[in-house]
Design a protein around this motif. Structure first.
Motif, PDB file in Angstrom:
ATOM      1  N   GLU A  56       8.641 -20.269  36.301  1.00 42.14           N
ATOM      2  CA  GLU A  56       9.865 -19.862  36.984  1.00 42.14           C
ATOM      3  C   GLU A  56      10.592 -21.016  37.653  1.00 42.14           C
ATOM      4  O   GLU A  56      11.696 -20.832  38.169  1.00 42.14           O
ATOM      5  CB  GLU A  56       9.569 -18.767  38.010  1.00 42.14           C
ATOM      6  N   ASP A  57      10.026 -22.198  37.644  1.00 39.25           N
ATOM      7  CA  ASP A  57      10.729 -23.363  38.178  1.00 39.25           C
ATOM      8  C   ASP A  57      11.761 -23.789  37.134  1.00 39.25           C
ATOM      9  O   ASP A  57      11.403 -24.058  35.980  1.00 39.25           O
ATOM     10  CB  ASP A  57       9.729 -24.486  38.443  1.00 39.25           C
ATOM     11  N   TRP A 105      12.791 -17.625  42.265  1.00 39.36           N
ATOM     12  CA  TRP A 105      14.017 -18.365  42.585  1.00 39.36           C
ATOM     13  C   TRP A 105      15.214 -17.434  42.739  1.00 39.36           C
ATOM     14  O   TRP A 105      16.356 -17.884  42.790  1.00 39.36           O
ATOM     15  CB  TRP A 105      14.315 -19.393  41.490  1.00 39.36           C
ATOM     16  N   TRP A 159      14.450 -19.472  33.228  1.00 38.58           N
ATOM     17  CA  TRP A 159      13.444 -19.472  34.289  1.00 38.58           C
ATOM     18  C   TRP A 159      13.389 -18.138  35.037  1.00 38.58           C
ATOM     19  O   TRP A 159      12.650 -17.992  35.994  1.00 38.58           O
ATOM     20  CB  TRP A 159      13.700 -20.608  35.287  1.00 38.58           C
ATOM     21  N   GLU A 160      14.148 -17.152  34.604  1.00 46.87           N
ATOM     22  CA  GLU A 160      14.158 -15.844  35.256  1.00 46.87           C
ATOM     23  C   GLU A 160      13.302 -14.864  34.451  1.00 46.87           C
ATOM     24  O   GLU A 160      13.635 -14.518  33.315  1.00 46.87           O
ATOM     25  CB  GLU A 160      15.598 -15.334  35.388  1.00 46.87           C
ATOM     26  N   GLU A 190       5.528 -16.944  45.739  1.00 51.96           N
ATOM     27  CA  GLU A 190       6.546 -17.923  46.122  1.00 51.96           C
ATOM     28  C   GLU A 190       6.734 -18.991  45.038  1.00 51.96           C
ATOM     29  O   GLU A 190       7.850 -19.449  44.804  1.00 51.96           O
ATOM     30  CB  GLU A 190       6.140 -18.584  47.437  1.00 51.96           C
TER      31      GLU A 190
END
Length: 113
Positions: free
Chosen positions: A86-87, A20, A31-32, A64
Motif C-alpha cells: 500500500e505504499d 494511505w 497502491w489502493e 498503519e
C-alpha cells in the motif's frame, strides 16, 4: 493470515481502512487495496513467488503500514520475503518491473543470488 494458495483474485472487499486513504470515492490507484490495478499486481506477485518456491501469505490489512505479502522460502522455511503493497512508492516500484525483472529482484534482494 490467509494462505495465498486459497485466495482468489480479485479478492472480496473487506471493511478494513486503507493505509494511505483513497484518492477518490473508490480504490483506483495501484497502491489502493481492491483497485483493479492493485489486485492484478498482488496476484502477479503471489503467482511469481509461488512459482519460485515460496509460500506467500497476505496480511496487515487495515494496519498503519498497510497490507503486505510475507513469504517463506520452501527450501529452508525461513521468511525471506516481506513487502508492503500500500505504499505508493513500493507499489510503483513493483509495477515498473517486467516479469524477468521481478524474478531477478526477488532473487537478488530476498534469496541472495
Amino acid at each position: 493470515m490467509p494462505d495465498a494458495y486459497h485466495i482468489t483474485f480479485p479478492r472480496p472487499r473487506d471493511d478494513e481502512p486503507f493505509a494511505w486513504g483513497l484518492s477518490g470515492p473508490e480504490p483506483r490507484e495501484i497502491w489502493e487495496r481492491f483497485s483493479p490495478a492493485y489486485e492484478a499486481q498482488l496476484e502477479r506477485l503471489v503467482t511469481t513467488l509461488r512459482g519460485m518456491g515460496f509460500s506467500p501469505t497476505i496480511g496487515g490489512a487495515g494496519s498503519e503500514d498497510g497490507e503486505y505479502v510475507r513469504a517463506e522460502y520452501d527450501q529452508n522455511s525461513r521468511v525471506v520475503f516481506f513487502y508492503h503493497l500500500e505504499d505508493p512508492a513500493d507499489a510503483r516500484f513493483i509495477a515498473s518491473l517486467d516479469d524477468d525483472g521481478l524474478r531477478g529482484w526477488i532473487v537478488e534482494s530476498w534469496i541472495g543470488g
